[in-house]
Design a protein around this motif. Structure first.
Motif, PDB file in Angstrom:
ATOM      1  N   ARG A 256     -29.605 -73.354   9.497  1.00  0.00           N
ATOM      2  CA  ARG A 256     -29.284 -71.929   9.543  1.00  0.00           C
ATOM      3  C   ARG A 256     -27.817 -71.680   9.865  1.00  0.00           C
ATOM      4  NH1 ARG A 256     -34.026 -68.743  12.542  1.00  0.00           N
ATOM      5  NH2 ARG A 256     -33.118 -67.054  11.370  1.00  0.00           N
ATOM      6  N   HIS A 257     -27.158 -72.605  10.512  1.00  0.00           N
ATOM      7  CA  HIS A 257     -25.771 -72.386  10.902  1.00  0.00           C
ATOM      8  C   HIS A 257     -24.796 -72.950   9.876  1.00  0.00           C
ATOM      9  CE1 HIS A 257     -26.990 -76.341  12.332  1.00  0.00           C
ATOM     10  NE2 HIS A 257     -25.730 -76.699  12.243  1.00  0.00           N
ATOM     11  N   TRP A 258     -25.291 -73.466   8.777  1.00  0.00           N
ATOM     12  CA  TRP A 258     -24.396 -74.049   7.783  1.00  0.00           C
ATOM     13  C   TRP A 258     -23.730 -72.947   6.959  1.00  0.00           C
ATOM     14  CZ3 TRP A 258     -26.733 -79.074   5.237  1.00  0.00           C
ATOM     15  CH2 TRP A 258     -27.006 -79.994   6.249  1.00  0.00           C
ATOM     16  N   HIS A 259     -22.765 -73.379   6.153  1.00  0.00           N
ATOM     17  CA  HIS A 259     -22.102 -72.441   5.254  1.00  0.00           C
ATOM     18  C   HIS A 259     -23.104 -71.934   4.217  1.00  0.00           C
ATOM     19  CE1 HIS A 259     -19.239 -71.176   2.013  1.00  0.00           C
ATOM     20  NE2 HIS A 259     -18.645 -70.663   3.081  1.00  0.00           N
ATOM     21  N   TRP A 260     -22.868 -70.717   3.728  1.00  0.00           N
ATOM     22  CA  TRP A 260     -23.886 -70.107   2.865  1.00  0.00           C
ATOM     23  C   TRP A 260     -24.065 -70.872   1.559  1.00  0.00           C
ATOM     24  CZ3 TRP A 260     -22.774 -68.520  -2.009  1.00  0.00           C
ATOM     25  CH2 TRP A 260     -21.440 -68.301  -2.328  1.00  0.00           C
TER      26      TRP A 260
END
Lengths: 286, 153
Positions: A256-260
Motif C-alpha cells: 500500500r505504501h509503494w508508488h502508484w
C-alpha cells in the motif's frame, strides 16, 4: 388612405411643417428650473423601481434660490443603481462605479471554464479514480489472458458445491486446530509431544471438516435456497471471495505504501479476478 | 372439525399479516416512492445519488418480481441498458457484464444534481443482474425472496 385623406384640424403633414413655425399643438409648460449642479436630468415620473428609495427633493424640487446646496451633493450617490429601461444618462453619471465592484482580470489559465470544471470533477472524484485505476489494470490483465485463466475455476466452483464446501471447511477447521494446539494450555498438557501432535491434530481436523461438507451443503440447500442463497450461489460466493481475498491478502495488502505505478502493476491479478468473478453469468435468478 | 377451522383462519398466510399485500402492491409502491423521491418529496427523501441508485435497484428487482406489465416495463429498462453496453462497438460484455457496467455507472455517476440517471442506471442494472445471475444476481434474488415472503409467497 395614404396621403389622400383629409387630416384633422391642427394635424398638418410633418413634411410641410416649417421648423421655424413652431408646433401646432400648444406645447406644455416648460418644467421648473433645474438645480444648477444636478448632473441627473429631472424626471417627471418618480423612479420608484430603484432599489434605493428616492429622496423627496427629486419629486418636489425646491426653488433654486431657496436651497441649492443640499441637492447638489447627493445626486452622485443616487445615480449608482441605474434603471435598466432608462436612457443612458449623459455626463458624469456614466462614470459611476458598478454595483458589483470593478471587474477583476483573471489569467486565462485560471479561468473556470466548463471543461475545466468537468475535469476537476472527474479527477477529484474518488470513485472515478478507483474505477479508472482498477479498470485499466483489469484491461491489462484481460489482455494478458488472466481472465480466461480464471474463468473455468469460477464456472466449476458453481457446479461443484460439495468440493468447494469441503475445501473451505477443511481450511477453516485446520486453521482453528492449528491455533488451538499452539496455545499454552495444549503445550502444558502434552509438554514434549506438542511438536508431534500439532500437525496430526491439524490434519485430523481438516479431514473432519472435509467429510462434513455434504452436511453443510444439505443445510444450505434446506434453509438458504428459499432466500436466494442456494448451494451453488454460496459456492460461487465462497470461490470468488477466496480468489479475490487471497490475492488481496497476498499482494495488495502489503504494497500500500509503494508508488502508484508499482501498485497498478501488482493490482493486475486482483483486478483480473474481479473482472472474471463479477460479470460471471450463471443463468436467470429464479 | 375444530382443527380445520383453526387452520383456515384468515390473515395467517406466511408473513402476510396485513391482509392481501401482493407483489404488485410492492411494485407500485416502489415506483411511486421512487418517482416522488426524485421529484423532491419531503416525506420520501432521496437526497443523494447513492440513495437514488439503491431505490432504483430495489425498484427494478420488485418490478420483475411482480410479473405482468410491471415485468414488461422492467425488461424494457433492461433492454435499454443492454443496448447501451452491448452495441457500443467495443464488444459484447455479456449479460452479467452489462449489469456490472450499469451498476458501476450508477455508482460513480458524476453529476450531483441529476439523480434520476443513477436511479435509471441501477434499475436497468438490477433487471440485467436478475437475468444474468451470478454475484450481482444474488442481491436481486435476496430482495425478491424477502418481498415474496412478505407477500405471503
Amino acid at each position: 388612405m395614404g396621403g389622400l385623406g383629409v387630416r384633422p384640424v391642427g394635424h398638418s403633414d410633418p413634411r410641410d411643417r416649417d421648423p421655424d413655425d413652431g408646433p401646432q399643438v400648444p406645447a406644455p409648460a416648460p418644467p421648473p428650473a433645474q438645480p444648477a449642479a444636478g448632473p441627473e436630468p429631472q424626471q417627471r415620473v418618480p423612479d420608484w423601481w430603484r432599489v434605493e428609495r428616492p429622496p423627496l427633493e427629486d419629486l418636489h424640487p425646491a426653488p433654486p434660490a431657496a436651497a441649492p446646496a443640499p441637492v447638489a451633493a447627493p445626486p452622485a450617490q443616487r445615480a449608482a443603481p441605474p434603471a435598466p429601461q432608462q436612457p443612458a444618462p449623459s455626463g458624469p453619471v456614466a462614470k459611476t462605479p458598478q454595483p458589483g465592484g470593478p471587474v477583476k482580470k483573471v489569467a486565462s489559465d485560471q479561468k473556470r471554464t466548463a471543461v475545466r470544471k468537468l475535469g476537476e470533477g472527474v479527477t477529484g472524484d474518488r470513485r472515478v479514480r478507483i474505477v479508472a485505476f482498477n479498470g485499466t489494470a483489469a484491461c491489462f490483465g484481460w489482455g494478458l489472458g488472466l481472465v480466461d485463466l480464471l474463468k473455468p475455476y469460477v464456472a466449476a466452483a458453481e457446479q461443484a458445491a460439495v468440493g468447494v464446501f469441503g475445501l473451505v471447511l477443511a481450511v477453516v477447521c485446520a486453521g482453528l486446530a492449528w491455533k488451538a494446539t499452539g496455545s499454552p494450555v495444549f503445550a502444558g498438557v502434552f509438554k514434549g509431544l506438542t511438536p508431534v501432535l500439532r500437525p496430526i491434530v491439524t490434519a485430523l481436523a481438516a479431514e473432519i471438516g472435509r467429510r462434513n461438507a455434504p452436511a453443510a451443503v444439505a443445510y444450505v440447500n434446506a434453509y438458504g435456497e428459499e432466500w436466494g442463497l442456494g448451494p451453488s450461489a454460496v459456492s460461487l460466493l465462497l470461490t470468488a471471495a477466496g480468489i479475490c481475498g487471497g490475492l488481496w491478502w497476498c499482494i495488495d495488502r502489503r504494497i500500500r505504501h509503494w508508488h502508484w505505478s508499482c501498485r497498478w502493476l501488482l493490482r493486475v491479478p486482483l483486478a483480473s479476478a474481479l473482472l472474471t468473478v463479477l460479470p460471471y453469468s450463471s443463468g436467470p435468478v429464479a | 372439525m375444530h382443527h380445520t377451522v383453526v387452520l383456515a383462519a384468515p390473515g395467517v398466510n406466511g408473513l402476510q399479516l396485513f391482509g392481501a399485500v401482493t407483489l404488485t402492491f410492492f411494485a407500485f409502491a416502489s415506483a411511486f416512492c421512487l418517482i416522488a423521491g426524485l421529484k423532491g418529496s419531503d416525506r420520501i427523501k432521496i437526497q443523494t445519488r447513492d440513495q437514488a441508485a439503491i431505490w432504483g435497484f430495489v425498484t427494478g428487482a420488485l418490478w420483475v418480481n411482480a410479473g405482468g406489465t410491471w415485468a414488461d416495463w422492467a425488461n424494457s429498462f433492461g433492454d435499454v441498458g443492454r443496448s447501451m453496453t452491448a452495441d457500443t462497438g467495443f464488444g459484447d460484455p455479456g449479460l452479467g457484464g452489462s449489469a456490472c457496467l450499469m451498476l458501476l455507472a450508477a455508482w460513480c455517476w458524476p453529476f450531483k444534481k441529476r439523480m434520476a440517471f443513477p436511479a435509471f442506471l441501477a434499475l436497468s442494472g438490477a433487471v440485467l443482474a436478475g437475468q444474468a445471475g451470478g454475484i450481482p444476481g444474488m442481491a436481486v434474488g435476496i430482495i425478491r425472496a424477502i418481498v415474496s415472503k412478505l407477500a405471503g409467497g
